[in-house]
Design a protein around this motif. Structure first.
Motif, mmCIF file in Angstrom:
data_model
loop_
_atom_site.group_PDB
_atom_site.id
_atom_site.type_symbol
_atom_site.label_atom_id
_atom_site.label_comp_id
_atom_site.label_asym_id
_atom_site.label_seq_id
_atom_site.Cartn_x
_atom_site.Cartn_y
_atom_site.Cartn_z
ATOM 1 N N GLN A 1 54.170 7.464 25.764
ATOM 2 C CA GLN A 1 55.520 6.676 25.592
ATOM 3 C C GLN A 1 55.312 5.435 24.833
ATOM 4 O OE1 GLN A 1 57.174 6.541 29.637
ATOM 5 N NE2 GLN A 1 57.742 8.592 29.766
ATOM 6 N N ARG A 2 54.241 4.691 24.958
ATOM 7 C CA ARG A 2 54.016 3.409 24.214
ATOM 8 C C ARG A 2 53.545 3.709 22.837
ATOM 9 N NH1 ARG A 2 49.755 -0.098 26.872
ATOM 10 N NH2 ARG A 2 48.297 1.609 26.366
ATOM 11 N N GLY A 3 53.402 5.215 22.405
ATOM 12 C CA GLY A 3 53.056 5.345 20.861
ATOM 13 C C GLY A 3 51.637 5.473 20.858
ATOM 14 N N ASP A 4 50.849 5.591 21.757
ATOM 15 C CA ASP A 4 49.319 5.592 21.594
ATOM 16 C C ASP A 4 48.947 6.955 21.519
ATOM 17 O OD1 ASP A 4 49.045 2.818 22.112
ATOM 18 O OD2 ASP A 4 48.227 3.095 24.145
ATOM 19 N N ARG A 5 47.953 7.240 20.619
ATOM 20 C CA ARG A 5 47.645 8.633 20.471
ATOM 21 C C ARG A 5 46.418 9.137 21.352
ATOM 22 N NH1 ARG A 5 49.770 4.938 16.921
ATOM 23 N NH2 ARG A 5 47.647 4.590 15.998
ATOM 24 N N TRP A 6 46.447 10.094 21.814
ATOM 25 C CA TRP A 6 45.504 10.630 22.903
ATOM 26 C C TRP A 6 44.641 12.019 22.393
ATOM 27 C CZ3 TRP A 6 43.874 8.222 27.505
ATOM 28 C CH2 TRP A 6 44.548 6.884 27.826
ATOM 29 N N PHE A 7 43.471 12.089 22.256
ATOM 30 C CA PHE A 7 42.895 13.345 21.691
ATOM 31 C C PHE A 7 41.664 13.794 22.788
ATOM 32 C CE2 PHE A 7 43.994 10.254 18.327
ATOM 33 C CZ PHE A 7 44.843 11.017 17.557
ATOM 34 N N SER A 8 41.722 14.953 23.041
ATOM 35 C CA SER A 8 40.701 15.622 23.829
ATOM 36 C C SER A 8 39.713 16.454 22.967
ATOM 37 C CB SER A 8 41.302 16.627 24.853
ATOM 38 O OG SER A 8 41.887 17.628 24.219
ATOM 39 N N THR B 1 34.772 18.456 18.243
ATOM 40 C CA THR B 1 36.079 19.220 17.934
ATOM 41 C C THR B 1 37.167 18.712 18.652
ATOM 42 O OG1 THR B 1 35.491 21.243 19.376
ATOM 43 C CG2 THR B 1 34.713 21.235 17.154
ATOM 44 N N VAL B 2 38.296 18.629 18.154
ATOM 45 C CA VAL B 2 39.686 18.214 18.761
ATOM 46 C C VAL B 2 40.278 19.552 19.389
ATOM 47 C CG1 VAL B 2 41.806 16.852 18.832
ATOM 48 C CG2 VAL B 2 39.516 16.272 17.252
ATOM 49 N N ASN B 3 40.549 19.090 20.604
ATOM 50 C CA ASN B 3 41.123 20.606 21.492
ATOM 51 C C ASN B 3 42.565 20.342 21.449
ATOM 52 O OD1 ASN B 3 39.196 21.885 21.613
ATOM 53 N ND2 ASN B 3 38.804 21.465 23.893
#
Length: 290
Positions: free
Chosen positions: A262-269, A254-256
């Motif tokens: 700033q570079r535009g990368d998407r981070w998901f925990s 499940t994504v919390n």
């Protein structure tokens, strides 16, 4: 049986099961989501024991600064804080589970709750827009606060499709966007609400987090996956060629939380199992960290 009967008699649980019943189309006469309570036990046998040894000690040193704890005796509205915000004046705002919101200016505390106009004391989101207006997302509606007072309340009565607001953000055009539990995503142009729901009903419209990327696309994490809105339509985000909802169902993820750097990368925990963090680069490549 006593524990089961006690849980079934709690009005707050009944209210939640009725809410889920409306979301998922319960066929029960009461309208609640059908549920059952069971207690299971098993004999685990003799558990292994491992000596811990003497361990080690290290001096902590003097540290930097000092901790100070604030609680209800200082003026905080309640002990369970669910969201925090520092406004443009430097004041701290705290959203609590069942006691409304508190503002701390460094010297004194101010608390606002249902008696002051909030639609609910259960507050899950705080946001200050580019005009300095404070928005408060609760389990029973969205409130706008100005000059330390509730000046407007939004909900199903005036166009917001669902009253439990989980996330509040501002778009590149300064339009307000909210993510709700059961009603998907809606945007407010200052006059009216426009629903921008994901294509599927049910868990996909249970929004967990929202963020705009560097090109203006809206990213949404839901109870079952990740979706992206390009201003016209939603698209399911794929992980290694498979829709994220299918990937997460297969691996129990499940994504919390969601963050665009700033570079535009998407981070998901992720909330469970082996994978704790993932990055989706601008080149479309996934990197997993655990």
């Amino acid at each position: 049986l006593a524990a089961r009967d006690s849980m079934r008699s709690r009005s707050d649980l009944i209210e939640q099961f009725q809410r889920y019943g409306r979301m998922f189309g319960s066929t029960e006469i009461s309208g609640v989501l059908k549920s059952s309570f069971r207690i299971y036990s098993t004999d685990v046998g003799e558990l292994p024991r491992t000596p811990l040894g003497p361990g080690s000690r290290r001096p902590l040193g003097p540290g930097h600064g000092q901790w100070k704890t604030f609680d209800v005796t200082d003026g905080l509205a309640g002990p369970m804080v669910q969201a925090m915000l520092q406004d443009r004046l430097g004041q701290m705002w705290f959203a609590t589970k069942n006691n409304g919101i508190s503002r701390f200016d460094g010297q004194t505390w101010l608390t606002l709750g249902v008696d002051d106009g909030l639609p609910s004391n259960d507050v899950e989101a705080l946001f200050e827009d580019s005009d300095g207006r404070l928005w408060v997302g609760t389990t029973h509606g969205l409130a706008q606060v100005a000059d330390d007072a509730v000046v407007a309340v939004h909900g199903p009565h005036n166009g917001l499709p669902q009253d439990r607001v989980r996330q509040i953000i501002e778009g590149p055009d300064r339009t307000l966007w909210v993510g709700t539990v059961g009603g998907g995503v809606s945007r407010y142009d200052g006059t009216s609400w426009i629903q921008v729901s994901l294509t599927d009903a049910g868990p996909k419209n249970l929004i967990i987090d929202l963020a705009f990327d560097t090109v203006g696309d809206l990213w949404a994490t839901t109870a079952v996956g990740i979706s992206r809105y390009d201003g016209t339509s939603w698209a399911e985000v794929t992980v290694d060629g498979v829709d994220s909802s299918m990937q997460f169902a297969m691996h129990g993820k499940t994504v919390n939380a969601l963050l665009i750097d700033q570079r535009g990368d998407r981070w998901f925990s992720f909330g469970n199992h082996r994978t704790g963090l993932a990055r989706l680069g601008m080149d479309g490549a996934w990197t997993f960290f655990n």
